[in-house]
Design a protein around this motif. Structure first.
Motif, PDB file in Angstrom:
ATOM      1  N   ARG A  18       0.834  -1.203   0.000  1.00 58.33           N
ATOM      2  CA  ARG A  18       0.000   0.000   0.000  1.00 58.33           C
ATOM      3  C   ARG A  18       0.867   1.251   0.000  1.00 58.33           C
ATOM      4  NH1 ARG A  18      -2.289  -0.874   4.414  1.00 58.33           N
ATOM      5  NH2 ARG A  18      -3.940  -2.208   3.598  1.00 58.33           N
ATOM      6  N   ARG A  19       1.920   1.248   0.814  1.00 58.07           N
ATOM      7  CA  ARG A  19       2.817   2.408   0.839  1.00 58.07           C
ATOM      8  C   ARG A  19       3.515   2.587  -0.503  1.00 58.07           C
ATOM      9  NH1 ARG A  19       4.106   0.390   6.055  1.00 58.07           N
ATOM     10  NH2 ARG A  19       5.950  -0.652   5.182  1.00 58.07           N
ATOM     11  N   GLY A  20       3.907   1.469  -1.127  1.00 58.69           N
ATOM     12  CA  GLY A  20       4.556   1.558  -2.428  1.00 58.69           C
ATOM     13  C   GLY A  20       3.637   2.126  -3.490  1.00 58.69           C
ATOM     14  N   LEU A  21       2.360   1.712  -3.468  1.00 54.18           N
ATOM     15  CA  LEU A  21       1.405   2.247  -4.444  1.00 54.18           C
ATOM     16  C   LEU A  21       1.172   3.738  -4.234  1.00 54.18           C
ATOM     17  CD1 LEU A  21      -1.231  -0.647  -4.558  1.00 54.18           C
ATOM     18  CD2 LEU A  21       0.410  -0.002  -6.337  1.00 54.18           C
ATOM     19  N   ILE A  22       1.021   4.133  -2.956  1.00 51.70           N
ATOM     20  CA  ILE A  22       0.814   5.558  -2.659  1.00 51.70           C
ATOM     21  C   ILE A  22       2.021   6.369  -3.099  1.00 51.70           C
ATOM     22  CG2 ILE A  22       0.534   7.230  -0.798  1.00 51.70           C
ATOM     23  CD1 ILE A  22      -1.104   5.141   0.700  1.00 51.70           C
ATOM     24  N   ARG A  23       3.223   5.827  -2.829  1.00 52.40           N
ATOM     25  CA  ARG A  23       4.453   6.524  -3.229  1.00 52.40           C
ATOM     26  C   ARG A  23       4.552   6.642  -4.746  1.00 52.40           C
ATOM     27  NH1 ARG A  23       7.458   9.525  -4.394  1.00 52.40           N
ATOM     28  NH2 ARG A  23       9.685   9.726  -4.032  1.00 52.40           N
ATOM     29  N   SER A  24       4.168   5.588  -5.445  1.00 45.17           N
ATOM     30  CA  SER A  24       4.233   5.619  -6.908  1.00 45.17           C
ATOM     31  C   SER A  24       3.257   6.642  -7.484  1.00 45.17           C
ATOM     32  CB  SER A  24       3.930   4.225  -7.474  1.00 45.17           C
ATOM     33  OG  SER A  24       4.882   3.278  -7.034  1.00 45.17           O
ATOM     34  N   TRP A  25       2.028   6.661  -6.956  1.00 46.74           N
ATOM     35  CA  TRP A  25       1.049   7.628  -7.442  1.00 46.74           C
ATOM     36  C   TRP A  25       1.484   9.054  -7.127  1.00 46.74           C
ATOM     37  CZ3 TRP A  25      -2.247   6.863 -11.061  1.00 46.74           C
ATOM     38  CH2 TRP A  25      -2.825   5.607 -11.248  1.00 46.74           C
ATOM     39  N   ALA A  26       2.065   9.254  -5.960  1.00 46.65           N
ATOM     40  CA  ALA A  26       2.555  10.600  -5.609  1.00 46.65           C
ATOM     41  C   ALA A  26       3.683  11.017  -6.551  1.00 46.65           C
ATOM     42  CB  ALA A  26       3.026  10.626  -4.155  1.00 46.65           C
ATOM     43  N   PHE A  27       4.558  10.084  -6.877  1.00 47.06           N
ATOM     44  CA  PHE A  27       5.662  10.392  -7.792  1.00 47.06           C
ATOM     45  C   PHE A  27       5.127  10.763  -9.169  1.00 47.06           C
ATOM     46  CE2 PHE A  27       8.775   9.132 -10.985  1.00 47.06           C
ATOM     47  CZ  PHE A  27       9.906   9.806 -10.546  1.00 47.06           C
ATOM     48  N   LEU A  28       4.170   9.986  -9.669  1.00 46.19           N
ATOM     49  CA  LEU A  28       3.595  10.281 -10.979  1.00 46.19           C
ATOM     50  C   LEU A  28       2.851  11.612 -10.969  1.00 46.19           C
ATOM     51  CD1 LEU A  28       2.244   6.748 -11.983  1.00 46.19           C
ATOM     52  CD2 LEU A  28       4.268   7.932 -12.867  1.00 46.19           C
ATOM     53  N   ALA A  29       2.104  11.876  -9.890  1.00 48.25           N
ATOM     54  CA  ALA A  29       1.405  13.159  -9.787  1.00 48.25           C
ATOM     55  C   ALA A  29       2.390  14.314  -9.723  1.00 48.25           C
ATOM     56  CB  ALA A  29       0.507  13.156  -8.549  1.00 48.25           C
ATOM     57  N   GLY A  30       3.493  14.137  -8.994  1.00 49.69           N
ATOM     58  CA  GLY A  30       4.503  15.180  -8.923  1.00 49.69           C
ATOM     59  C   GLY A  30       5.133  15.458 -10.275  1.00 49.69           C
ATOM     60  N   CYS A  31       5.403  14.394 -11.027  1.00 52.18           N
ATOM     61  CA  CYS A  31       5.955  14.578 -12.377  1.00 52.18           C
ATOM     62  C   CYS A  31       4.962  15.344 -13.257  1.00 52.18           C
ATOM     63  CB  CYS A  31       6.281  13.234 -12.998  1.00 52.18           C
ATOM     64  SG  CYS A  31       7.681  12.379 -12.244  1.00 52.18           S
ATOM     65  N   GLY A  32       3.666  15.021 -13.107  1.00 50.50           N
ATOM     66  CA  GLY A  32       2.650  15.721 -13.891  1.00 50.50           C
ATOM     67  C   GLY A  32       2.559  17.197 -13.541  1.00 50.50           C
ATOM     68  N   VAL A  33       2.574  17.512 -12.238  1.00 54.31           N
ATOM     69  CA  VAL A  33       2.478  18.919 -11.810  1.00 54.31           C
ATOM     70  C   VAL A  33       3.723  19.694 -12.220  1.00 54.31           C
ATOM     71  CG1 VAL A  33       2.300  20.441  -9.805  1.00 54.31           C
ATOM     72  CG2 VAL A  33       0.933  18.362  -9.906  1.00 54.31           C
ATOM     73  N   ALA A  34       4.904  19.089 -12.047  1.00 54.66           N
ATOM     74  CA  ALA A  34       6.141  19.759 -12.456  1.00 54.66           C
ATOM     75  C   ALA A  34       6.172  19.974 -13.972  1.00 54.66           C
ATOM     76  CB  ALA A  34       7.351  18.941 -12.007  1.00 54.66           C
ATOM     77  N   SER A  35       5.697  18.993 -14.722  1.00 48.29           N
ATOM     78  CA  SER A  35       5.640  19.142 -16.177  1.00 48.29           C
ATOM     79  C   SER A  35       4.676  20.252 -16.579  1.00 48.29           C
ATOM     80  CB  SER A  35       5.208  17.819 -16.825  1.00 48.29           C
ATOM     81  OG  SER A  35       6.133  16.793 -16.549  1.00 48.29           O
ATOM     82  N   LEU A  36       3.553  20.348 -15.872  1.00 49.31           N
ATOM     83  CA  LEU A  36       2.604  21.425 -16.132  1.00 49.31           C
ATOM     84  C   LEU A  36       3.241  22.787 -15.879  1.00 49.31           C
ATOM     85  CD1 LEU A  36      -0.238  22.497 -16.736  1.00 49.31           C
ATOM     86  CD2 LEU A  36      -0.804  22.116 -14.325  1.00 49.31           C
ATOM     87  N   ALA A  37       3.997  22.897 -14.782  1.00 43.50           N
ATOM     88  CA  ALA A  37       4.671  24.160 -14.471  1.00 43.50           C
ATOM     89  C   ALA A  37       5.655  24.548 -15.577  1.00 43.50           C
ATOM     90  CB  ALA A  37       5.401  24.050 -13.133  1.00 43.50           C
ATOM     91  N   LEU A  38       6.451  23.571 -16.028  1.00 42.79           N
ATOM     92  CA  LEU A  38       7.413  23.860 -17.091  1.00 42.79           C
ATOM     93  C   LEU A  38       6.698  24.213 -18.394  1.00 42.79           C
ATOM     94  CD1 LEU A  38      10.039  21.039 -16.421  1.00 42.79           C
ATOM     95  CD2 LEU A  38      10.218  23.464 -15.847  1.00 42.79           C
ATOM     96  N   ALA A  39       5.600  23.516 -18.680  1.00 41.37           N
ATOM     97  CA  ALA A  39       4.850  23.804 -19.900  1.00 41.37           C
ATOM     98  C   ALA A  39       4.279  25.220 -19.880  1.00 41.37           C
ATOM     99  CB  ALA A  39       3.725  22.786 -20.075  1.00 41.37           C
TER     100      ALA A  39
END
Length: 221
Positions: A18-39
């Protein structure tokens, strides 16, 4: 006894997964938000007033680095907030990096609200400083809302009857608004002490590599 141990191990495995899944989703969400900022940053930096967008009925391909989507996005943001629209980029980038590094986001809703307030305040200051419409920007330096605030400030100062005094007060008000808005934007980031020190520090692996190279180069004796 063996059954209890097996049950505990199964519970630990489920919690770890469960912790691994939460960490993975947080990582993917962070990549998405950071990509949005750069875009958004790239779209604003490459804005061209001649690109087809909400305020420009032009033909041909967009010169914006992100194409037609970037041209429309930059046009809408600059129309609403003027040059102050760029203040949303560092906040989104900071939020993305916090998610990637599994840090707490904190009061992110309030951070977005205060960042919006900062953009409005800075836009008002820029419009008060110079409320003339710039041909390369859809609604001047301060956007539509800033332009309205600039006009209101100019109308109020006109009652002084002294153009020189009105100009001095206008500059003072503009400076206070811009500086105040930048301060609000900085506070909206909610940067904690040492939170981004990793950007400027060397990793432990690099330090260990330097140490091992030094040990090899050191003469025996």
């Amino acid at each position: 006894m063996a059954t209890r141990v097996a049950t505990n191990r199964a519970g630990h495995w489920r919690a770890a997964i469960r912790r691994g899944l939460i960490r993975s989703w947080a990582f993917l969400a962070g990549c998405g938000v950071a990509s949005l900022a750069l875009a958004l940053g790239f779209a604003l930096a490459s804005y061209h007033g001649s690109d087809p967008s909400m305020n420009t009925a032009a033909g041909g391909p967009a010169e914006n680095w992100l194409g037609l989507a970037g041209a429309w996005t930059a046009d809408v943001l600059l129309t609403l907030f003027g040059l102050a629209a760029v203040l949303i980029v560092p906040l989104l980038l900071a939020m993305g990096m916090r998610l990637i590094r599994a840090h707490e986001l904190g009061r992110w809703r309030w951070q977005l609200i205060w960042s919006l307030v900062a953009m409005l305040v800075v836009g008002s200051g820029l419009a008060t400083l110079d409320n003339s419409t710039i041909s390369s920007l859809p609604a001047g330096r301060g956007g539509i809302i800033g332009m309205l605030m600039g006009w209101a400030t100019a109308a109020g100062l006109s009652y002084l009857g002294d153009p020189s005094l009105a100009r001095m007060l206008s500059l003072a008000i503009a400076a206070m608004l811009v500086l105040g808005g930048v301060f609000i934007a900085w506070r909206a980031l909610d940067v904690r002490p040492g939170e981004f020190d990793w950007l400027f520090s060397r990793s432990d692996d690099d330090f260990d590599d330097d140490q091992s190279r030094g040990a090899v180069a050191r003469p025996a004796g």
